[in-house]
Design an enzyme around this catalytic site. Structure first.
Site, PDB file in Angstrom:
ATOM      1  N   ARG A  82     -37.626  70.903  -2.280  1.00 24.55           N
ATOM      2  CA  ARG A  82     -37.360  69.764  -1.394  1.00 24.55           C
ATOM      3  C   ARG A  82     -36.593  70.232  -0.174  1.00 24.55           C
ATOM      4  O   ARG A  82     -35.566  70.891  -0.285  1.00 24.55           O
ATOM      5  CB  ARG A  82     -36.526  68.718  -2.156  1.00 24.55           C
ATOM      6  CG  ARG A  82     -35.979  67.585  -1.314  1.00 24.55           C
ATOM      7  CD  ARG A  82     -36.954  66.456  -1.189  1.00 24.55           C
ATOM      8  NE  ARG A  82     -36.383  65.340  -0.449  1.00 24.55           N
ATOM      9  CZ  ARG A  82     -35.961  64.204  -0.995  1.00 24.55           C
ATOM     10  NH1 ARG A  82     -36.026  64.038  -2.301  1.00 24.55           N
ATOM     11  NH2 ARG A  82     -35.488  63.240  -0.254  1.00 24.55           N
ATOM     12  N   ARG A  91     -42.124  64.471   1.049  1.00 23.31           N
ATOM     13  CA  ARG A  91     -41.295  65.293   0.181  1.00 23.31           C
ATOM     14  C   ARG A  91     -42.070  65.807  -1.018  1.00 23.31           C
ATOM     15  O   ARG A  91     -42.983  65.154  -1.521  1.00 23.31           O
ATOM     16  CB  ARG A  91     -40.042  64.543  -0.280  1.00 23.31           C
ATOM     17  CG  ARG A  91     -40.210  63.345  -1.189  1.00 23.31           C
ATOM     18  CD  ARG A  91     -40.691  62.074  -0.512  1.00 23.31           C
ATOM     19  NE  ARG A  91     -39.941  61.634   0.656  1.00 23.31           N
ATOM     20  CZ  ARG A  91     -38.896  60.826   0.600  1.00 23.31           C
ATOM     21  NH1 ARG A  91     -38.471  60.369  -0.543  1.00 23.31           N
ATOM     22  NH2 ARG A  91     -38.310  60.455   1.707  1.00 23.31           N
ATOM     23  N   ASP A  94     -39.061  63.497  -5.166  1.00 28.10           N
ATOM     24  CA  ASP A  94     -37.993  62.524  -4.992  1.00 28.10           C
ATOM     25  C   ASP A  94     -37.677  61.986  -6.385  1.00 28.10           C
ATOM     26  O   ASP A  94     -38.586  61.518  -7.086  1.00 28.10           O
ATOM     27  CB  ASP A  94     -38.553  61.397  -4.103  1.00 28.10           C
ATOM     28  CG  ASP A  94     -37.492  60.498  -3.524  1.00 28.10           C
ATOM     29  OD1 ASP A  94     -36.323  60.903  -3.464  1.00 28.10           O
ATOM     30  OD2 ASP A  94     -37.857  59.384  -3.114  1.00 28.10           O
ATOM     31  N   ASP A  96     -35.169  59.256  -8.102  1.00 31.23           N
ATOM     32  CA  ASP A  96     -34.227  58.185  -7.796  1.00 31.23           C
ATOM     33  C   ASP A  96     -33.757  57.518  -9.077  1.00 31.23           C
ATOM     34  O   ASP A  96     -34.582  57.168  -9.940  1.00 31.23           O
ATOM     35  CB  ASP A  96     -34.918  57.099  -6.950  1.00 31.23           C
ATOM     36  CG  ASP A  96     -35.264  57.568  -5.550  1.00 31.23           C
ATOM     37  OD1 ASP A  96     -34.505  58.377  -4.997  1.00 31.23           O
ATOM     38  OD2 ASP A  96     -36.289  57.114  -5.026  1.00 31.23           O
TER      39      ASP A  96
HETATM   40  N1  ROI Z   1     -44.510  55.195  -0.409  1.00 34.15           N
HETATM   41  C1  ROI Z   1     -45.012  55.317  -1.645  1.00 34.15           C
HETATM   42  N2  ROI Z   1     -46.229  54.833  -1.911  1.00 34.15           N
HETATM   43  N3  ROI Z   1     -44.300  55.939  -2.632  1.00 34.15           N
HETATM   44  C2  ROI Z   1     -43.065  56.452  -2.395  1.00 34.15           C
HETATM   45  O1  ROI Z   1     -42.424  57.013  -3.312  1.00 34.15           O
HETATM   46  C3  ROI Z   1     -42.507  56.318  -1.104  1.00 34.15           C
HETATM   47  N4  ROI Z   1     -41.275  56.805  -0.788  1.00 34.15           N
HETATM   48  C4  ROI Z   1     -40.754  56.698   0.437  1.00 34.15           C
HETATM   49  C5  ROI Z   1     -41.479  56.002   1.551  1.00 34.15           C
HETATM   50  C6  ROI Z   1     -41.638  56.946   2.738  1.00 34.15           C
HETATM   51  C7  ROI Z   1     -40.659  54.790   1.955  1.00 34.15           C
HETATM   52  N5  ROI Z   1     -42.789  55.546   1.138  1.00 34.15           N
HETATM   53  C8  ROI Z   1     -43.280  55.677  -0.116  1.00 34.15           C
HETATM   54  O2  ROI Z   1     -39.565  57.187   0.698  1.00 34.15           O
END
Ligand code: ROI
Length: 161
Positions: A82, A91, A94, A96
């Site tokens: 990352r 990325r 991610d 979360d």
């Molecule tokens: N869009 C989708 N479909 N999935 C994500 O995990 C995701 N994460 C983000 C942004 C860019 C807002 N869009 C996303 O951070």
């Protein structure tokens, strides 16, 4: 021991493989049991001009403190290449923290429940594979309420996990 739900997302460098590697790393976290992983789902990025995302949710039981878990998750993200170039940029991985038991956390590095999870289909539908629909968020709404308000639109469930 608290039940934790994590959102996982990737839109670079073979996203499904990134998520599989992340699941393997989660299974090796200290003081933590990996309880389950949803199917993987593909959807367009919420921001235009980025590759499609692959998303999933994992359930953990852990005795780690929230910031200890956050540190461990950021180490996994960094191990998987990352690069934090721009805040909302594409990325490789991610991770979360969506929910941490029934805690409300409002610290500079960590807000739980995760912002916007309530309205994101790519979070709610995989979450619903692992959590009961009676799961109640701090604002009083149940997962069933949130799903009813968030249509399954633009999501593609892929089975390759
Ligand atoms: N869009 C989708 N479909 N999935 C994500 O995990 C995701 N994460 C983000 C942004 C860019 C807002 N869009 C996303 O951070």
């Amino acid at each position: 021991m608290e039940r934790i739900y994590l959102g996982m997302g990737s839109n670079l460098a073979d996203p499904a493989e990134q998520l599989r590697s992340a699941v393997d790393a989660l299974a090796h976290l200290p003081c933590t049991t990996l309880v389950g992983v949803s199917a993987f789902y593909q959807s367009d990025s919420l921001l235009p001009g980025q590759p499609r995302y692959t998303n999933a949710v994992a359930a953990l039981d852990s005795t780690l403190a929230p910031l200890e878990l956050l540190d461990a998750l950021q180490a996994i993200e960094n191990d998987q290449g990352r690069e934090r170039l721009e805040r909302w940029g594409p990325r490789t991985l991610d991770l979360d923290i969506l929910l941490f038991g029934d805690r409300l956390i409002d610290e500079p590095r960590l807000k739980v429940p995760h912002y916007h999870m309530q309205e994101r289909a790519f979070v709610l539908y995989p979450l619903a594979e692992l959590a009961p629909e009676s799961l109640r968020l701090a604002d009083g709404r149940t997962l069933a309420d949130l799903l009813a308000a968030c249509p399954f639109v633009g999501l593609e469930r892929i089975t390759s996990n």
